[in-house]
Design a protein around this motif. Sequence first.
Motif, PDB file in Angstrom:
ATOM      1  N   SER A 242      19.854 -27.568 104.098  1.00  0.00           N
ATOM      2  CA  SER A 242      20.191 -28.162 102.839  1.00  0.00           C
ATOM      3  C   SER A 242      19.774 -29.460 102.396  1.00  0.00           C
ATOM      4  N   LYS A 243      19.588 -30.354 103.448  1.00  0.00           N
ATOM      5  CA  LYS A 243      18.981 -31.874 102.986  1.00  0.00           C
ATOM      6  C   LYS A 243      17.362 -31.867 103.048  1.00  0.00           C
ATOM      7  N   GLU A 244      16.717 -30.512 103.489  1.00  0.00           N
ATOM      8  CA  GLU A 244      15.245 -30.527 103.136  1.00  0.00           C
ATOM      9  C   GLU A 244      14.793 -29.118 102.376  1.00  0.00           C
ATOM     10  N   TYR A 245      15.640 -28.968 101.467  1.00  0.00           N
ATOM     11  CA  TYR A 245      15.574 -27.674 100.929  1.00  0.00           C
ATOM     12  C   TYR A 245      14.179 -27.392 100.294  1.00  0.00           C
ATOM     13  N   TYR A 246      13.447 -28.402  99.961  1.00  0.00           N
ATOM     14  CA  TYR A 246      12.088 -27.924  99.294  1.00  0.00           C
ATOM     15  C   TYR A 246      11.057 -28.102 100.496  1.00  0.00           C
ATOM     16  N   HIS A 247      11.414 -28.319 101.738  1.00  0.00           N
ATOM     17  CA  HIS A 247      10.461 -28.320 102.869  1.00  0.00           C
ATOM     18  C   HIS A 247      10.546 -26.802 103.293  1.00  0.00           C
TER      19      HIS A 247
END
Length: 542
Positions: A242-247
Amino acid sequence: MDNLPVFCWNHWRWLQALTGFFLGLFAAISVEAQPVKPGQVAIEITTTTGSKPTPVRVRLTQQGRVVKRLPTEAIGVMYGLWDHADGFGFQPDSSFYVDGRFRLALPPGTYQLSLSKGPEFIDQQHQLVVRSGQTQRKAFRLARWIDMAARGWYSTDGHIHIRRSPREDPLLMNWLQAEDVRVGVLLRMGDFWETYYPQYAYGEKGVYRRDNYLLVSGQEDPRTPEIGHALGYGASDKVRFSKEYYHYDTVFDKLHELGGLAGYAHHAETFHGYRGLTLDGLRDKVDVLEILQYCVDANPLRTEHYYHLLDLGFPVTATAGSDFPWCGQDHDHGSPEHSARIGNARFYVFTEKPLTNQSWKEGLKAGHTVVTSGPMLDFRVNNARPGDRFDVKKHTKLVISATAFGHSKQVPLERIELVGHGKVLASVTKNQPGQSVNQLTIKLNLDTLTHGIWLAVRCFAGSQQAAHTTPIYVTVDGSGFHNPETADRYLKLSESYLREIEQELEKESSNPEFQLWHYKKGLKTRIAETREVIEGLKKRLK
């Protein structure tokens, strides 16, 4: 006084006539007031190769209108857009599933009964005449026009959204068998905020089997409007950061670590999926691409972004899926009777082993797939199958055989094409000698190769019916299979997609749906890595 007897006689006759009229009227009213008894239909469906009732899809209409009566035998499972309870017993087009038998009370009249069991079976339409107070018993047998499982090819819907627990497994299995989908992949869906359509387990723990059919779990997550929707198949667990959702690549790497495959949905067209496909595909993170589906256009087969990666020398396996309950052939999600349907777009996986979750994954990883919405394909190059790779010397003869199978009424074939590096190398239509709407064949020897090539077959049939294989990859003296003629154009196109991402990164939006700009640092690093790949390809592909 002399006329009194006549008067009395006429008056008496008038009273008799009046009394008869009212008695007749009362009798008529009494008859009309009596309720008309419904009739009963008792239906059993088997196949021509078996004696046991078989799961089927049923649709009942009268004068073109759907009969909104559901038998108690109808198999209901909650489904709906955004995991809402939009449907249960009826399917979106008002069909319903039964396990081979049903009984229904209907008002007297003439009805039309439609029976189907996926594209390998011949659909049936029957007229039912229901009479008051009578039971009509009917037995029907559905016949195959082709048996792909007998050839080692197992149908798969790689994109189904229905929540499940072990309690729903037997019911959902009936749905799969009613559409003759051998492997149903149920995807937990996510977005930046939430997840939907939960699955109770993944990997082998999430496999439910009956006979030669499987239910398995996967994921469509991450999903963003700026860089597309990602797919995950076959991993031993779900993956979400969730904290790196666009990765997306962090998810793809973990899915690979867990024994799965990763890629992009919706032809990489909608939700700007071509941007993510470029970012991750050029860095060797992408295994699969969904190239056939009814979510984008009336034409379910879309290959623009697929050929982009292939021509640059990246092997990608073709997949397909219904995206049930979201996508149907009418594209009208606002209609209560749109045509979303499990298995309307599917892919076939080849395995020489008995069907298991493991053998299915092995076939998928090897790229042994054909996507279709109707036609069936057999494609060989020197006996290699779709997904195979082999190396030859210059001017080695390639023996190419491609056959499309159809059905004159249900899947009437139009043409078959051999495609190499995105160009049509050979084409055959139904009107040519020796060809027909039931079968089209290309036989070709190719001995002019001086450079590697990817070769695939595609086919077009009736309305909105198409098929496409994953390529067979041929290299020459150890060279790649990329296309030197289009490399420069596709590399420039790749660069333009990266610039689109950079432009989006500068748009600070208050819209909660658009969160890309929050990930500027990490995405700029990934864009720089992809540019390095592009520079390397410029040198290598010259």
